[in-house]
Design a protein around this motif. Structure first.
Motif, short mmCIF file in Angstrom:
data_model
loop_
_atom_site.label_atom_id
_atom_site.label_comp_id
_atom_site.label_asym_id
_atom_site.label_seq_id
_atom_site.Cartn_x
_atom_site.Cartn_y
_atom_site.Cartn_z
N GLU A 164 29.43 41.11 20.95
CA GLU A 164 28.13 41.52 20.44
C GLU A 164 27.00 41.00 21.34
O GLU A 164 26.08 41.74 21.70
CB GLU A 164 27.95 41.02 19.01
CG GLU A 164 28.81 41.72 17.98
CD GLU A 164 28.26 43.08 17.59
OE1 GLU A 164 27.07 43.31 17.80
OE2 GLU A 164 29.03 43.91 17.07
N ARG A 187 25.63 29.69 12.05
CA ARG A 187 26.95 29.34 12.53
C ARG A 187 27.62 28.49 11.48
O ARG A 187 27.01 27.55 10.98
CB ARG A 187 26.85 28.56 13.85
CG ARG A 187 28.20 28.11 14.37
CD ARG A 187 28.11 27.65 15.80
NE ARG A 187 27.14 26.57 15.96
CZ ARG A 187 26.70 26.12 17.14
NH1 ARG A 187 27.14 26.70 18.23
NH2 ARG A 187 25.85 25.14 17.22
N SER A 230 27.76 40.41 10.16
CA SER A 230 28.75 40.20 11.22
C SER A 230 29.56 41.47 11.41
O SER A 230 29.61 42.34 10.55
CB SER A 230 29.68 39.04 10.86
OG SER A 230 30.38 39.32 9.66
N GLY A 282 26.60 39.32 14.25
CA GLY A 282 27.49 38.19 14.47
C GLY A 282 28.92 38.66 14.62
O GLY A 282 29.22 39.85 14.50
N LEU A 291 22.75 33.66 23.58
CA LEU A 291 22.70 33.34 22.16
C LEU A 291 21.38 32.70 21.72
O LEU A 291 20.85 33.06 20.66
CB LEU A 291 23.88 32.45 21.78
CG LEU A 291 25.22 33.17 21.59
CD1 LEU A 291 26.30 32.18 21.24
CD2 LEU A 291 25.13 34.25 20.52
N THR A 343 31.88 37.64 18.46
CA THR A 343 30.54 37.09 18.68
C THR A 343 30.13 37.29 20.14
O THR A 343 28.99 37.67 20.45
CB THR A 343 30.51 35.60 18.32
OG1 THR A 343 30.66 35.45 16.91
CG2 THR A 343 29.19 34.95 18.74
N ASP A 354 32.67 34.21 12.25
CA ASP A 354 32.31 33.22 13.25
C ASP A 354 30.84 32.84 13.12
O ASP A 354 30.49 31.67 13.13
CB ASP A 354 32.59 33.76 14.65
CG ASP A 354 32.34 32.72 15.73
OD1 ASP A 354 33.04 31.70 15.73
OD2 ASP A 354 31.42 32.93 16.55
N ARG A 355 29.99 33.85 13.00
CA ARG A 355 28.56 33.61 12.77
C ARG A 355 27.90 34.91 12.32
O ARG A 355 28.47 36.00 12.47
CB ARG A 355 27.87 33.04 14.00
CG ARG A 355 27.75 33.97 15.19
CD ARG A 355 27.07 33.26 16.34
NE ARG A 355 27.94 32.24 16.91
CZ ARG A 355 27.50 31.24 17.69
NH1 ARG A 355 26.22 31.13 17.96
NH2 ARG A 355 28.35 30.36 18.20
N LEU A 356 26.72 34.78 11.76
CA LEU A 356 25.93 35.93 11.32
C LEU A 356 24.68 36.05 12.18
O LEU A 356 24.08 35.05 12.56
CB LEU A 356 25.52 35.76 9.85
CG LEU A 356 26.63 35.60 8.81
CD1 LEU A 356 26.02 35.34 7.44
CD2 LEU A 356 27.54 36.82 8.78
N VAL A 357 24.30 37.27 12.48
CA VAL A 357 23.01 37.57 13.10
C VAL A 357 22.31 38.58 12.20
O VAL A 357 22.91 39.59 11.82
CB VAL A 357 23.18 38.15 14.52
CG1 VAL A 357 21.81 38.55 15.08
CG2 VAL A 357 23.84 37.14 15.44
N TRP A 367 20.35 33.38 13.56
CA TRP A 367 21.79 33.46 13.34
C TRP A 367 22.24 32.21 12.60
O TRP A 367 21.57 31.19 12.59
CB TRP A 367 22.58 33.64 14.66
CG TRP A 367 22.36 32.60 15.72
CD1 TRP A 367 21.51 32.69 16.78
CD2 TRP A 367 23.01 31.34 15.86
NE1 TRP A 367 21.55 31.57 17.58
CE2 TRP A 367 22.48 30.70 17.01
CE3 TRP A 367 23.97 30.65 15.12
CZ2 TRP A 367 22.90 29.45 17.45
CZ3 TRP A 367 24.38 29.40 15.55
CH2 TRP A 367 23.85 28.83 16.71
N ALA A 403 19.11 34.22 18.86
CA ALA A 403 18.82 33.39 17.70
C ALA A 403 17.31 33.26 17.47
O ALA A 403 16.83 33.34 16.34
CB ALA A 403 19.44 32.00 17.88
#
Length: 394
Positions: free
Chosen positions: A59, A394, A33, A73, A383, A56, A26-29, A392, A387
């Motif tokens: 987290e 997306r 993920s 993520g 978020l 997401t 879904d997304r990276l932080v 992050w 971010a």
């Protein structure tokens, strides 16, 4: 939280069986993920995408600026196969081998529906992986100490059950208790029905029963076991097989065997769906008379059904909050917020889950909306903060 497209979706077809597997990031932080791997017949890419979006949220909901654990993520994996199929393990190994570049680089994963952590670990080793969570290792201050701490935590047992199998149910049970406290409802005599006596459902039933609530119905693949005076939870749990199915030989004379969906209409204040996704739909929601539905499973209540339940005054505590304790415990332990100790793990889980439930229900009351919408609003607020601090994608 906006419903933006995931960062990555992947469909894999096994060259041996023709079965499909999926990965959705879904997304990276911080470039990483987190999200488990499930195996069930009928698993779809759409299902996995919904679960990844939920990760997401989980987290972000556990973000604590003062903690060592920094949210990752969200992601999720899925394999369309019955985990009891004799060919399932070979399929799992081939899936993990195909996903190896992603697991090594940015997807940390572990057990989910249909799979145990021991099985995932064994298959990951056979697929050539160092670990199913190795992508997070570069983010650790002391990798050796962190990995030992997590391994030690997985070795901890309470009453013969692994700590890793109990923390999630502890979080679900605390969610129930927090909702009861806000409503001024006493624990003693409050009746609960649980769908699923696997890892999450079994631990939830144990914690609630030991707190004084009455478990009046439990459901497994064979049907529903019910007793209005309360079931012997410990006896049922001791008689489970590896898939959470109870040996009916342990039932007492007053325990009744009912159809599989009878748990929905049980005379209970609290329902805990802790088995499969999409268990409650627009048709069967009419059978529910409980005051609360506490989602221990991922996505057990369909959106349209939740609207109808809300209109009838039934509160759904959402999965993204309720069952987030297991995932958080992994990271609290690995990053060093807690040690490899059961009492410390349970205390930290209870504090964190109660705070989340209280925050979610307070936001829902203030906004005049559902707890799920409130959780989305909390994530939407968090978020940008995450971010800005960590970045992050997306």
């Amino acid at each position: 939280m906006t419903a933006a497209a995931p960062l990555m979706t992947l469909t894999w077809t096994d060259h041996v069986s023709g079965r499909q597997g999926f990965l959705v990031v879904d997304r990276l932080v911080r470039g990483v993920s987190s999200g488990g791997l499930r195996m069930r017949p009928g698993c779809t890419l759409e299902e996995v995408a919904g679960l990844a979006r939920g990760m997401t949220m989980k987290e972000a909901l556990h973000y604590n600026p003062e903690g060592r654990y920094i949210p990752l993520g969200g992601a999720k994996g899925g394999i369309d196969c019955d985990p009891q199929d004799p060919a399932a393990y070979g399929l799992l190994v081939r899936y993990l081998r195909a996903m190896r570049p992603y697991i090594e680089a940015f997807w940390t994963t572990g057990e989910d529906l249909g799979l145990t952590q021991d099985l995932v670990d064994r298959a990951a080793a056979e697929a050539g992986l160092v670990s199913s969570i190795q992508a997070v290792y570069p983010l650790l201050d002391d990798e050796v100490a962190a990995r030992k701490r997590l391994a030690d935590a997985f070795a901890v047992e309470v009453d013969g059950i692994g700590l890793d199998e109990l923390v999630g149910g502890c979080g679900v049970a605390e969610s129930v208790l927090a909702a009861l406290d806000r409503a001024g409802t006493p624990y003693a005599g409050t009746q609960v029905a649980v769908q699923g006596l696997g890892t999450m459902g079994g631990a939830t039933a144990r914690f609630l029963a030991r707190t004084g609530l009455r478990i009046v119905a439990v459901a497994d693949v064979k049907g529903t076991i019910a007793n209005p005076d309360g079931l012997d939870v410990e006896a049922l749990l001791a008689a489970r097989d590896a898939y959470g199915t109870v040996d009916r030989a342990v039932l007492r004379p007053a325990d009744r065997e009912l159809p599989g969906d009878a748990w929905l209409s049980a005379d209970a204040e609290v329902l805990v769906p802790a088995a499969v996704s999409y268990a409650i739909d627009t048709a069967n929601q009419r059978e529910i008379t409980a005051r609360w539905i506490v989602e221990a499973a991922n996505m057990p209540v369909l959106a349209d059904a939740e609207e109808l339940l809300a209109a009838r005054g039934i509160t759904v505590l959402p999965d993204v909050v309720v069952n987030s304790g297991t995932n958080a415990w992994w990271w609290w332990t690995l990053f060093g917020d807690i040690g490899a100790d059961a009492d410390e793990a349970f205390a930290h889980t209870r504090r964190s889950m109660r705070a989340l439930i209280d925050r979610t229900l307070a936001r829902a009351e203030a906004d005049g909306t559902t707890p799920r919408a409130a959780a989305h609003a909390i994530v939407t607020d968090r978020l940008p903060v995450i971010a800005e601090r960590f970045g992050w994608y997306r």
